[in-house]
Design a protein around this motif. Structure first.
Motif, PDB file in Angstrom:
ATOM      1  N   ALA A 162       6.331  53.349  69.652  1.00 13.95           N
ATOM      2  CA  ALA A 162       7.726  53.791  69.593  1.00 13.95           C
ATOM      3  C   ALA A 162       8.302  53.671  68.192  1.00 13.95           C
ATOM      4  O   ALA A 162       9.191  54.449  67.809  1.00 13.95           O
ATOM      5  CB  ALA A 162       8.570  52.979  70.579  1.00 13.95           C
ATOM      6  N   GLU A 163       7.826  52.721  67.413  1.00 16.87           N
ATOM      7  CA  GLU A 163       8.403  52.488  66.093  1.00 16.87           C
ATOM      8  C   GLU A 163       8.082  53.608  65.104  1.00 16.87           C
ATOM      9  O   GLU A 163       8.664  53.666  64.032  1.00 16.87           O
ATOM     10  CB  GLU A 163       7.945  51.132  65.568  1.00 16.87           C
ATOM     11  CG  GLU A 163       8.505  49.967  66.381  1.00 16.87           C
ATOM     12  CD  GLU A 163       8.128  48.609  65.817  1.00 16.87           C
ATOM     13  OE1 GLU A 163       7.356  48.569  64.841  1.00 16.87           O
ATOM     14  OE2 GLU A 163       8.599  47.597  66.365  1.00 16.87           O
ATOM     15  N   LEU A 164       7.160  54.502  65.468  1.00 17.17           N
ATOM     16  CA  LEU A 164       6.861  55.649  64.617  1.00 17.17           C
ATOM     17  C   LEU A 164       7.884  56.768  64.778  1.00 17.17           C
ATOM     18  O   LEU A 164       7.871  57.729  64.006  1.00 17.17           O
ATOM     19  CB  LEU A 164       5.462  56.195  64.950  1.00 17.17           C
ATOM     20  CG  LEU A 164       4.279  55.264  64.677  1.00 17.17           C
ATOM     21  CD1 LEU A 164       2.984  55.943  65.109  1.00 17.17           C
ATOM     22  CD2 LEU A 164       4.220  54.855  63.213  1.00 17.17           C
ATOM     23  N   HIS A 165       8.757  56.624  65.760  1.00 18.94           N
ATOM     24  CA  HIS A 165       9.668  57.714  66.106  1.00 18.94           C
ATOM     25  C   HIS A 165      11.115  57.229  65.963  1.00 18.94           C
ATOM     26  O   HIS A 165      11.467  56.152  66.434  1.00 18.94           O
ATOM     27  CB  HIS A 165       9.372  58.201  67.511  1.00 18.94           C
ATOM     28  CG  HIS A 165       7.916  58.529  67.705  1.00 18.94           C
ATOM     29  ND1 HIS A 165       7.302  59.569  67.051  1.00 18.94           N
ATOM     30  CD2 HIS A 165       6.947  57.914  68.431  1.00 18.94           C
ATOM     31  CE1 HIS A 165       6.027  59.601  67.383  1.00 18.94           C
ATOM     32  NE2 HIS A 165       5.787  58.606  68.212  1.00 18.94           N
ATOM     33  N   PRO A 166      11.949  58.024  65.318  1.00 20.15           N
ATOM     34  CA  PRO A 166      13.291  57.554  64.956  1.00 20.15           C
ATOM     35  C   PRO A 166      14.196  57.349  66.163  1.00 20.15           C
ATOM     36  O   PRO A 166      14.190  58.150  67.108  1.00 20.15           O
ATOM     37  CB  PRO A 166      13.822  58.689  64.077  1.00 20.15           C
ATOM     38  CG  PRO A 166      13.056  59.895  64.513  1.00 20.15           C
ATOM     39  CD  PRO A 166      11.699  59.400  64.880  1.00 20.15           C
ATOM     40  N   LEU A 167      14.957  56.258  66.108  1.00 21.86           N
ATOM     41  CA  LEU A 167      15.991  56.077  67.118  1.00 21.86           C
ATOM     42  C   LEU A 167      17.035  57.174  66.926  1.00 21.86           C
ATOM     43  O   LEU A 167      17.592  57.334  65.847  1.00 21.86           O
ATOM     44  CB  LEU A 167      16.643  54.700  66.972  1.00 21.86           C
ATOM     45  CG  LEU A 167      15.908  53.522  67.599  1.00 21.86           C
ATOM     46  CD1 LEU A 167      16.694  52.240  67.390  1.00 21.86           C
ATOM     47  CD2 LEU A 167      15.655  53.748  69.078  1.00 21.86           C
ATOM     48  N   GLY A 175       9.053  58.361  72.449  1.00 22.08           N
ATOM     49  CA  GLY A 175       7.938  57.564  71.968  1.00 22.08           C
ATOM     50  C   GLY A 175       7.889  56.221  72.667  1.00 22.08           C
ATOM     51  O   GLY A 175       8.911  55.667  73.080  1.00 22.08           O
ATOM     52  N   GLY A 176       6.675  55.688  72.793  1.00 20.22           N
ATOM     53  CA  GLY A 176       6.468  54.387  73.401  1.00 20.22           C
ATOM     54  C   GLY A 176       5.706  54.478  74.702  1.00 20.22           C
ATOM     55  O   GLY A 176       6.142  55.148  75.637  1.00 20.22           O
ATOM     56  N   CYS A 177       4.546  53.829  74.747  1.00 25.54           N
ATOM     57  CA  CYS A 177       3.762  53.763  75.981  1.00 25.54           C
ATOM     58  C   CYS A 177       2.733  52.652  75.843  1.00 25.54           C
ATOM     59  O   CYS A 177       2.085  52.534  74.805  1.00 25.54           O
ATOM     60  CB  CYS A 177       3.060  55.086  76.264  1.00 25.54           C
ATOM     61  SG  CYS A 177       2.208  55.114  77.869  1.00 25.54           S
ATOM     62  N   ASP A 178       2.607  51.853  76.887  1.00 29.23           N
ATOM     63  CA  ASP A 178       1.574  50.813  76.879  1.00 29.23           C
ATOM     64  C   ASP A 178       0.625  50.965  78.064  1.00 29.23           C
ATOM     65  O   ASP A 178      -0.105  50.048  78.406  1.00 29.23           O
ATOM     66  CB  ASP A 178       2.204  49.412  76.884  1.00 29.23           C
ATOM     67  CG  ASP A 178       3.076  49.163  78.107  1.00 29.23           C
ATOM     68  OD1 ASP A 178       3.203  50.067  78.960  1.00 29.23           O
ATOM     69  OD2 ASP A 178       3.624  48.054  78.227  1.00 29.23           O
ATOM     70  N   GLY A 217      20.841  52.566  76.409  1.00 31.87           N
ATOM     71  CA  GLY A 217      20.221  53.878  76.299  1.00 31.87           C
ATOM     72  C   GLY A 217      20.982  54.885  75.458  1.00 31.87           C
ATOM     73  O   GLY A 217      20.700  56.089  75.520  1.00 31.87           O
ATOM     74  N   THR A 218      21.920  54.432  74.653  1.00 32.52           N
ATOM     75  CA  THR A 218      22.697  55.354  73.816  1.00 32.52           C
ATOM     76  C   THR A 218      21.896  55.852  72.615  1.00 32.52           C
ATOM     77  O   THR A 218      22.268  56.838  71.980  1.00 32.52           O
ATOM     78  CB  THR A 218      23.992  54.703  73.324  1.00 32.52           C
ATOM     79  OG1 THR A 218      23.677  53.444  72.705  1.00 32.52           O
ATOM     80  CG2 THR A 218      24.946  54.473  74.491  1.00 32.52           C
ATOM     81  N   LYS A 219      20.801  55.177  72.301  1.00 33.97           N
ATOM     82  CA  LYS A 219      19.844  55.638  71.303  1.00 33.97           C
ATOM     83  C   LYS A 219      18.444  55.500  71.885  1.00 33.97           C
ATOM     84  O   LYS A 219      18.137  54.520  72.581  1.00 33.97           O
ATOM     85  CB  LYS A 219      19.953  54.839  70.000  1.00 33.97           C
ATOM     86  CG  LYS A 219      21.222  55.085  69.218  1.00 33.97           C
ATOM     87  CD  LYS A 219      21.186  54.375  67.874  1.00 33.97           C
ATOM     88  CE  LYS A 219      22.441  54.678  67.051  1.00 33.97           C
ATOM     89  NZ  LYS A 219      22.393  54.007  65.727  1.00 33.97           N
ATOM     90  N   LEU A 220      17.582  56.475  71.591  1.00 36.31           N
ATOM     91  CA  LEU A 220      16.241  56.499  72.158  1.00 36.31           C
ATOM     92  C   LEU A 220      15.248  56.921  71.079  1.00 36.31           C
ATOM     93  O   LEU A 220      15.580  57.720  70.198  1.00 36.31           O
ATOM     94  CB  LEU A 220      16.177  57.487  73.328  1.00 36.31           C
ATOM     95  CG  LEU A 220      17.032  57.132  74.552  1.00 36.31           C
ATOM     96  CD1 LEU A 220      17.206  58.340  75.455  1.00 36.31           C
ATOM     97  CD2 LEU A 220      16.415  55.959  75.312  1.00 36.31           C
ATOM     98  N   PRO A 221      14.006  56.413  71.141  1.00 36.91           N
ATOM     99  CA  PRO A 221      12.998  56.804  70.152  1.00 36.91           C
ATOM    100  C   PRO A 221      12.473  58.207  70.462  1.00 36.91           C
ATOM    101  O   PRO A 221      11.640  58.399  71.349  1.00 36.91           O
ATOM    102  CB  PRO A 221      11.904  55.742  70.321  1.00 36.91           C
ATOM    103  CG  PRO A 221      12.040  55.291  71.734  1.00 36.91           C
ATOM    104  CD  PRO A 221      13.498  55.405  72.083  1.00 36.91           C
ATOM    105  N   LEU A 222      12.971  59.182  69.745  1.00 39.10           N
ATOM    106  CA  LEU A 222      12.654  60.585  70.012  1.00 39.10           C
ATOM    107  C   LEU A 222      11.431  61.007  69.204  1.00 39.10           C
ATOM    108  O   LEU A 222      11.465  61.042  67.978  1.00 39.10           O
ATOM    109  CB  LEU A 222      13.854  61.467  69.662  1.00 39.10           C
ATOM    110  CG  LEU A 222      13.678  62.957  69.890  1.00 39.10           C
ATOM    111  CD1 LEU A 222      13.507  63.269  71.371  1.00 39.10           C
ATOM    112  CD2 LEU A 222      14.874  63.718  69.313  1.00 39.10           C
ATOM    113  N   MET A 223      10.361  61.351  69.909  1.00 42.48           N
ATOM    114  CA  MET A 223       9.160  61.846  69.240  1.00 42.48           C
ATOM    115  C   MET A 223       9.300  63.324  68.899  1.00 42.48           C
ATOM    116  O   MET A 223       9.021  63.757  67.788  1.00 42.48           O
ATOM    117  CB  MET A 223       7.933  61.630  70.115  1.00 42.48           C
ATOM    118  CG  MET A 223       6.675  62.202  69.511  1.00 42.48           C
ATOM    119  SD  MET A 223       5.248  61.990  70.570  1.00 42.48           S
ATOM    120  CE  MET A 223       4.092  63.085  69.739  1.00 42.48           C
TER     121      MET A 223
END
Length: 207
Positions: A55-60, A38-41, A9-15
């Motif tokens: 999630a891949e649309l939002h930068p780590l 970002g990220g939801c199913d 969890g040191t990097k997270l996809p931040l929308m």
């Protein structure tokens, strides 16, 4: 989706992250810094942030950087939301926030195992993926979105699962506000263990 995110969890996809007024539920009206991951199913058809799903649309983003941004604001309260934030390990993020004297709140469907250190857990279950027992047990607030009349019975099903101390909220889905709000008012009058939550930030025209 989540496979690129470090397991620690040191990097997270931040929308997005923004400072605003909490508009819903128990903490309505309080200033808070929002961290949207970002990220939801879960896939709610009425979701108003569908752009969060991939999630891949939002930068780590380094969790340390997110913490530093949160520390710059007067309110010492952070709301972690999504998307579905429990897709990720939130232990590192929340530990850092709490060490900085910031209270940590989460808004989750409960569909994934609970991680993180929380001062408040808002459980907002969705019909497409049932909440897990560990999240149900930690809930300080149950917020059920009312889209149609059948949602009242569904809300009662979940109210029977949460701890006795859990606050219970019924909230009209925004596009059905005019139709559902009178029904919610009547229901709460007949079942006063419930309270009404409104998306007051939309009435105030703020994020």
């Amino acid at each position: 989706m989540a496979h690129l995110v470090p397991e620690d969890g040191t990097k997270l996809p931040l929308m997005e992250e923004f400072y605003t007024i909490q508009g819903e539920g128990y903490h309505t009206g309080k200033a808070a810094y929002f961290i949207r991951l970002g990220g939801c199913d879960v896939g709610c058809h009425w979701c108003d942030v569908k752009e969060s799903w991939d999630a891949e649309l939002h930068p780590l983003t380094a969790a340390d950087d997110i913490i530093e941004q949160a520390k710059r604001h007067p309110s010492k309260a952070v709301v972690v939301t999504g998307g579905e934030p429990l897709l990720y390990n939130l232990d590192y993020l929340t530990r850092g926030l709490q060490l900085a004297g910031i209270k940590t709140f989460i808004e989750t469907s409960g569909a994934y195992p609970l991680s993180g250190h929380w001062d408040w857990v808002c459980l907002s279950p969705k019909k497409f993926k049932a909440p897990l027992p560990d999240v149900i047990a930690a809930a300080g607030e149950l917020k059920v979105i009312v889209f149609n009349k059948s949602d009242f019975a569904w809300a009662e099903k979940h109210a029977a699962l949460v701890p006795p101390s859990c606050r219970l909220y019924l909230q009209p889905e925004w596009s059905k506000t005019q139709e559902m709000t009178p029904l919610i008012v009547d229901y709460v009058k007949q079942n006063p263990k419930w309270e009404i939550s409104l998306q007051t930030h939309k009435y105030l025209n703020i994020p």
